[in-house]
Structures are given as C-alpha cells and as structure tokens.
Motif scaffolding. Structure first.
Motif, PDB file in Angstrom:
ATOM      1  N   UNK B 207       0.795  -1.239   0.000  1.00 14.75           N
ATOM      2  CA  UNK B 207       0.000   0.000   0.000  1.00 14.75           C
ATOM      3  C   UNK B 207       0.825   1.286   0.000  1.00 14.75           C
ATOM      4  N   UNK B 208       2.068   1.222  -0.442  1.00 16.06           N
ATOM      5  CA  UNK B 208       2.857   2.456  -0.476  1.00 16.06           C
ATOM      6  C   UNK B 208       2.584   3.226  -1.767  1.00 16.06           C
ATOM      7  N   UNK B 209       2.925   4.500  -1.734  1.00 18.35           N
ATOM      8  CA  UNK B 209       2.866   5.369  -2.910  1.00 18.35           C
ATOM      9  C   UNK B 209       4.269   5.949  -3.054  1.00 18.35           C
ATOM     10  N   UNK B 210       4.802   5.907  -4.241  1.00 20.93           N
ATOM     11  CA  UNK B 210       6.189   6.355  -4.393  1.00 20.93           C
ATOM     12  C   UNK B 210       6.308   7.283  -5.588  1.00 20.93           C
ATOM     13  N   UNK B 211       7.055   8.350  -5.396  1.00 31.86           N
ATOM     14  CA  UNK B 211       7.307   9.312  -6.454  1.00 31.86           C
ATOM     15  C   UNK B 211       8.781   9.279  -6.819  1.00 31.86           C
ATOM     16  N   UNK B 212       9.077   9.255  -8.098  1.00 33.07           N
ATOM     17  CA  UNK B 212      10.459   9.295  -8.556  1.00 33.07           C
ATOM     18  C   UNK B 212      10.721  10.568  -9.329  1.00 33.07           C
ATOM     19  N   UNK B 213      11.898  11.085  -9.178  1.00 34.80           N
ATOM     20  CA  UNK B 213      12.286  12.353  -9.804  1.00 34.80           C
ATOM     21  C   UNK B 213      12.331  12.253 -11.332  1.00 34.80           C
ATOM     22  N   UNK B 214      12.215  13.384 -11.997  1.00 30.33           N
ATOM     23  CA  UNK B 214      12.270  13.378 -13.460  1.00 30.33           C
ATOM     24  C   UNK B 214      13.582  12.810 -14.001  1.00 30.33           C
ATOM     25  N   UNK B 215      13.461  12.124 -15.115  1.00 29.70           N
ATOM     26  CA  UNK B 215      14.612  11.632 -15.890  1.00 29.70           C
ATOM     27  C   UNK B 215      14.332  12.017 -17.339  1.00 29.70           C
ATOM     28  N   UNK B 216      15.307  11.761 -18.198  1.00 31.25           N
ATOM     29  CA  UNK B 216      15.093  12.195 -19.578  1.00 31.25           C
ATOM     30  C   UNK B 216      13.910  11.490 -20.227  1.00 31.25           C
ATOM     31  N   UNK B 217      13.694  10.212 -19.846  1.00 29.96           N
ATOM     32  CA  UNK B 217      12.569   9.480 -20.435  1.00 29.96           C
ATOM     33  C   UNK B 217      11.247   9.783 -19.737  1.00 29.96           C
ATOM     34  N   UNK B 218      11.335  10.347 -18.554  1.00 28.26           N
ATOM     35  CA  UNK B 218      10.106  10.713 -17.825  1.00 28.26           C
ATOM     36  C   UNK B 218      10.331  12.102 -17.238  1.00 28.26           C
ATOM     37  N   UNK B 219      10.236  13.102 -18.111  1.00 30.04           N
ATOM     38  CA  UNK B 219      10.663  14.458 -17.732  1.00 30.04           C
ATOM     39  C   UNK B 219       9.860  15.088 -16.594  1.00 30.04           C
ATOM     40  N   UNK B 220       8.728  14.524 -16.281  1.00 27.36           N
ATOM     41  CA  UNK B 220       7.939  15.052 -15.163  1.00 27.36           C
ATOM     42  C   UNK B 220       7.987  14.135 -13.953  1.00 27.36           C
ATOM     43  N   UNK B 221       8.851  13.151 -13.981  1.00 24.77           N
ATOM     44  CA  UNK B 221       8.876  12.179 -12.895  1.00 24.77           C
ATOM     45  C   UNK B 221       7.798  11.125 -13.105  1.00 24.77           C
ATOM     46  N   UNK B 222       7.618  10.300 -12.130  1.00 24.09           N
ATOM     47  CA  UNK B 222       6.612   9.243 -12.247  1.00 24.09           C
ATOM     48  C   UNK B 222       6.159   8.836 -10.860  1.00 24.09           C
ATOM     49  N   UNK B 223       5.015   8.177 -10.828  1.00 23.96           N
ATOM     50  CA  UNK B 223       4.474   7.652  -9.582  1.00 23.96           C
ATOM     51  C   UNK B 223       4.270   6.152  -9.730  1.00 23.96           C
ATOM     52  N   UNK B 224       4.361   5.477  -8.629  1.00 26.96           N
ATOM     53  CA  UNK B 224       3.928   4.085  -8.582  1.00 26.96           C
ATOM     54  C   UNK B 224       3.140   3.912  -7.299  1.00 26.96           C
ATOM     55  N   UNK B 225       2.120   3.132  -7.337  1.00 20.78           N
ATOM     56  CA  UNK B 225       1.479   2.763  -6.082  1.00 20.78           C
ATOM     57  C   UNK B 225       1.243   1.266  -6.059  1.00 20.78           C
ATOM     58  N   UNK B 226       1.170   0.735  -4.850  1.00 17.91           N
ATOM     59  CA  UNK B 226       1.228  -0.711  -4.650  1.00 17.91           C
ATOM     60  C   UNK B 226      -0.029  -1.199  -3.934  1.00 17.91           C
ATOM     61  N   UNK B 227      -0.357  -2.449  -4.178  1.00 17.77           N
ATOM     62  CA  UNK B 227      -1.513  -3.024  -3.490  1.00 17.77           C
ATOM     63  C   UNK B 227      -1.096  -3.587  -2.130  1.00 17.77           C
ATOM     64  N   UNK B 228      -2.025  -4.241  -1.478  1.00 17.33           N
ATOM     65  CA  UNK B 228      -1.725  -4.719  -0.124  1.00 17.33           C
ATOM     66  C   UNK B 228      -0.796  -5.934  -0.120  1.00 17.33           C
ATOM     67  N   UNK B 229      -0.434  -6.433  -1.298  1.00 16.12           N
ATOM     68  CA  UNK B 229       0.577  -7.493  -1.382  1.00 16.12           C
ATOM     69  C   UNK B 229       1.920  -6.957  -1.859  1.00 16.12           C
ATOM     70  N   UNK B 230       2.012  -5.635  -1.954  1.00 17.12           N
ATOM     71  CA  UNK B 230       3.293  -5.035  -2.327  1.00 17.12           C
ATOM     72  C   UNK B 230       3.587  -5.097  -3.810  1.00 17.12           C
ATOM     73  N   UNK B 231       2.532  -5.209  -4.625  1.00 22.55           N
ATOM     74  CA  UNK B 231       2.738  -5.265  -6.078  1.00 22.55           C
ATOM     75  C   UNK B 231       2.366  -3.924  -6.701  1.00 22.55           C
ATOM     76  N   UNK B 232       3.201  -3.404  -7.618  1.00 20.81           N
ATOM     77  CA  UNK B 232       2.833  -2.158  -8.290  1.00 20.81           C
ATOM     78  C   UNK B 232       1.583  -2.354  -9.143  1.00 20.81           C
ATOM     79  N   UNK B 233       0.762  -1.327  -9.173  1.00 15.18           N
ATOM     80  CA  UNK B 233      -0.586  -1.450  -9.727  1.00 15.18           C
ATOM     81  C   UNK B 233      -0.733  -0.670 -11.022  1.00 15.18           C
ATOM     82  N   UNK B 234      -1.479  -1.259 -11.936  1.00 15.93           N
ATOM     83  CA  UNK B 234      -1.911  -0.578 -13.151  1.00 15.93           C
ATOM     84  C   UNK B 234      -3.157   0.230 -12.793  1.00 15.93           C
ATOM     85  N   UNK B 235      -3.089   1.550 -12.899  1.00 18.52           N
ATOM     86  CA  UNK B 235      -4.223   2.365 -12.443  1.00 18.52           C
ATOM     87  C   UNK B 235      -5.504   2.133 -13.231  1.00 18.52           C
ATOM     88  N   UNK B 236      -5.368   1.630 -14.440  1.00 16.08           N
ATOM     89  CA  UNK B 236      -6.572   1.425 -15.251  1.00 16.08           C
ATOM     90  C   UNK B 236      -7.337   0.166 -14.846  1.00 16.08           C
TER      91      UNK B 236
END
Lengths: 143, 265
Positions: B207-236
């Motif tokens: 259930x964590x939410x994590x933000x990563x700083x911008x990189x050249x391929x993701x110039x605005x940074x990125x987010x990931x959030x995880x389910x209660x089993x610690x797996x990153x989730x597809x928001x769709x």
C-alpha cells in the motif's frame, strides 16, 4: 547479514543464507534469508543468469516463460549481493551461478528491501536510497 | 585620551549592541512563534472552509457544472470561475475525509464530454507550475504548490492537511494525495518520496505510494502505487501490471483503481 557501504555502492554479505522464496508476477521476486534477516530483491527488467560453467541466459521477468532457469536456484545458498550506485546489481550463489542486472532507460530496473533500507534503481541508473531508523516506522523523519 | 580610556569608551557601545542583539533574537523568536500560531489558525480555517464547501458541494453537485473546454491543457476539468474559458481553472484535489472530489470519487477530473463527466475519472495528484497556489475545491491554498525547484524537497515537503489526508507537493509542483495515517519518507539523495502507512516496516511495500524524480525518459517524474501485497498497480485495472502500466506520469488523467486508501483490495 552485513550491509557494507563502499565508495561505489553496497555489498550485502550473508552467513548461511538461501534463496528461500521465488515470487513471480510482472517482476521476479527473490527472497534471500537466513534465520535472522532477509533481503527482498525485485527484478523488473531483463537480467543475465550465468552458470558456473559460463553459460549465460538473458531473462525478461515480464516474459514468464523465460523464468524456468531461475527455479533451479530455489534454496541455493547465496554468498553476497553487490550493488553499485549506478544501478548494477549482482547476486553471487555458492554453486557458481551469478545473476546480474543493470539500469533501464525507462523503468525502475530493480528494488532491494531489507531491514532499515530500501534501494531503488531509478530509470537511467541512479540508485535512490531510503533509509529508516527504528523510530521512523512510526514517525516520519520529515515531520 | 589614554588607551585605557579609549578602551572603556569603545567597550560601552559594544556591550549595548550585545544587549540589543539579544533583544532582537528574543523578538524574532516571539515573532516566529506568533507566525506559527497564525499559520496554524489559518490552516484550521482552510480546513473548516474546505469541509463546509464539501458539504455544500455534496448537496449542490451538478453534472453541468462549467468545465474547461476540451483542447485546453486543463480540458475537462472543473473551472472555478464558471465561464468555461479555462482562466484560473485548476484541478480540484479532494478532501479525502468527505470523500468528495477525492480518490474515491468517480466524478472528479474528466477530459471527456462534459455531458458525461462521471465516467470514472479521478485525480489523486495534481501537477501545476511550481510555486503556484493549489486550488482545492475552489479554495486557494497558498504556499502548497511548488517546493522550490530541482534539488529535493528541502527540510520537508510542502504539505497541506485536509484532515482526512495530506497533499504533498514535489519540487516540480506535482502533488500527491496521501491517505489519512500515511507518513512521508524522502530519499537520502532527495530523488524520491515514499508515502507509507504509519508504523509499517520499511521492507514492506504494501500500500505504499512512491514518487520518482524526473529523468530524460520521464521528464515530469513518475508515480507508482502498490496493493496490499506489495505489487505495483496498473491504475486502469487496479491489478498488478507491467512496467509500462505501473510507471505513471504525474499528468495521468484516468481512473486510479486500487489507489491506497480508496478501499480497494
């Protein structure tokens, strides 16, 4: 288990630790543990598995059909894990196998979690470090 | 005048200056304390106003509320001015406690046809120009947007507590909604932020939410959030997903299924 920080990264040295669990989803999860500690490694992008005889296989964790060779390493003894600050991660097994992975241009390549520290290989390679003291689990260091 | 007399004369003003400095420091401390109290009171007022607005909103919500037209960078989002021009229109970030306009709310941001605004769009984070005030349910919250450019969050990320959750704003101006009871941890090299349930062990991704700083391929940074089993989730889908699906750009507009605190398992 000892975590040693070097100029170029970290090494995690084990005493009597094994690959005790393998998890598969869209990543490959490897849980290395002994009776006291554990390290969770999650590989999200392709890695290379080398046998003691020098045979190398490239494996993409998102292609689960490629993961079969990993299963033979279940319960294998792990000697150490070496991580560089530029995102290279290597796991050394006592049976001679070596698992290597490196940064990815677009995605987080891997994540390593253990007591008090979380390492994330950010896109393009810089390792992002989250350190926690025992009291930070109940109170943020930022507050 | 003898050197000794000069010493006495020159010593006096120095002593007075020292006293003046002490007084100045004490004044500054009192002023700082007063300002802190004022800030707290102001935030409490904001919180009260936010709750009242949420209550009002829940009674008066209209799907025909004016929106920024499609084609605009804020297309489909509610505008606070009601003229549909988009001037001053901002994403509404939610009062999580009320559940209105929040991550549980399926009615929030939409770039779809204004006639069908309720098709599962949410806004759990907001991206705006650094240093811009953040607008929450038409409430301008000064000093929240923007942490001062590249180079980390500083001593603490700007945050605004809504009572039901907290909005954290990254150095680039992206804001993340953390559910109630979450605590932030900044990367030691200032290149990321983890929001996790208070008391959770750091080697647990559940259930964590994590933000990563911008990189050249993701110039605005990125987010990931995880389910209660610690797996990153597809928001769709709200389910674990591939790298491509689970590295989420901050300007993502779509459902955030399975977002921590939304009640999804």
């Amino acid at each position: 288990m000892k975590i040693l920080e070097h100029d170029d990264g970290w090494s995690i040295e084990f005493d009597d630790a094994n690959l005790q669990m393998i998890k598969i989803d869209f990543r490959l999860g490897l849980i290395v543990a002994n009776s006291i500690d554990d390290v969770q490694i999650y590989l999200g992008t392709p890695f290379v598995l080398s046998s003691g005889a020098g045979v190398e296989q490239s494996i993409d964790p998102e292609k689960t059909q490629e993961l079969a060779p990993i299963l033979s390493l279940f319960n294998a003894e792990v000697l150490r894990i070496v991580v560089t600050k530029h995102g290279d991660l290597t796991i050394f097994f006592r049976n001679g196998f070596i698992l290597r992975t490196g940064p990815d241009a677009r995605f987080e390549a891997w994540e390593a979690l253990t007591r008090g520290i979380r390492l994330v290989c950010a896109p393009e390679g810089e390792v992002v470090v989250y350190e926690f003291s025992s009291d930070q689990t109940s109170q943020s260091k930022l507050n | 005048m003898t050197p000794a007399q000069r010493g006495q004369l020159s010593g006096a003003p120095i002593e007075r200056k020292h006293v003046a400095d002490e007084r100045s420091i004490a004044d500054l401390q009192r002023e700082r304390s007063w300002l802190a109290r004022q800030k707290l009171e102001l935030l409490e007022l904001y919180d009260l106003r936010l709750r009242l607005k949420a209550q009002l909103y829940s009674e008066k919500y209209s799907p025909n509320q004016p929106r920024v037209p499609k084609g605009n960078s804020d297309g489909g989002q509610w505008t606070s001015y009601g003229d549909g021009s988009g001037r001053g229109g901002r994403v509404q970030v939610a009062d999580l406690r009320s559940g209105r306009g929040g991550i549980n709310d399926q009615r929030v941001v939409s770039d779809a046809d204004p006639e069908q605004p309720l098709n599962g769009r949410t806004a759990a984070w907001y991206r705006g120009p650094s240093r811009d005030p953040l607008e929450i349910n038409n409430l301008r919250v000064e000093g929240v947007g923007g942490g001062g450019g590249r180079g980390g969050f500083g001593s603490s990320p700007p945050s605004y507590s809504t009572g039901g959750g907290t909005i954290y704003t990254t150095p680039r101006g992206e804001s993340i909604v953390a559910p109630k009871g979450y605590v932030p941890s900044e990367a030691t090299n200032k290149k990321g932020l983890v929001l996790s349930p208070k008391g959770q062990e750091p080697n647990n991704n559940a259930n964590i939410i994590r933000y990563g700083e911008p990189r050249s391929e993701s110039p605005n940074g990125y987010f990931r959030y995880y389910n209660n089993r610690g797996q990153p989730i597809n928001p769709l889908t709200g389910k674990p997903g591939s790298n491509n699906d689970t590295h989420i750009p901050p300007d993502f507009k779509g459902p955030l299924k399975g977002y921590p605190g939304s009640g999804a398992k």
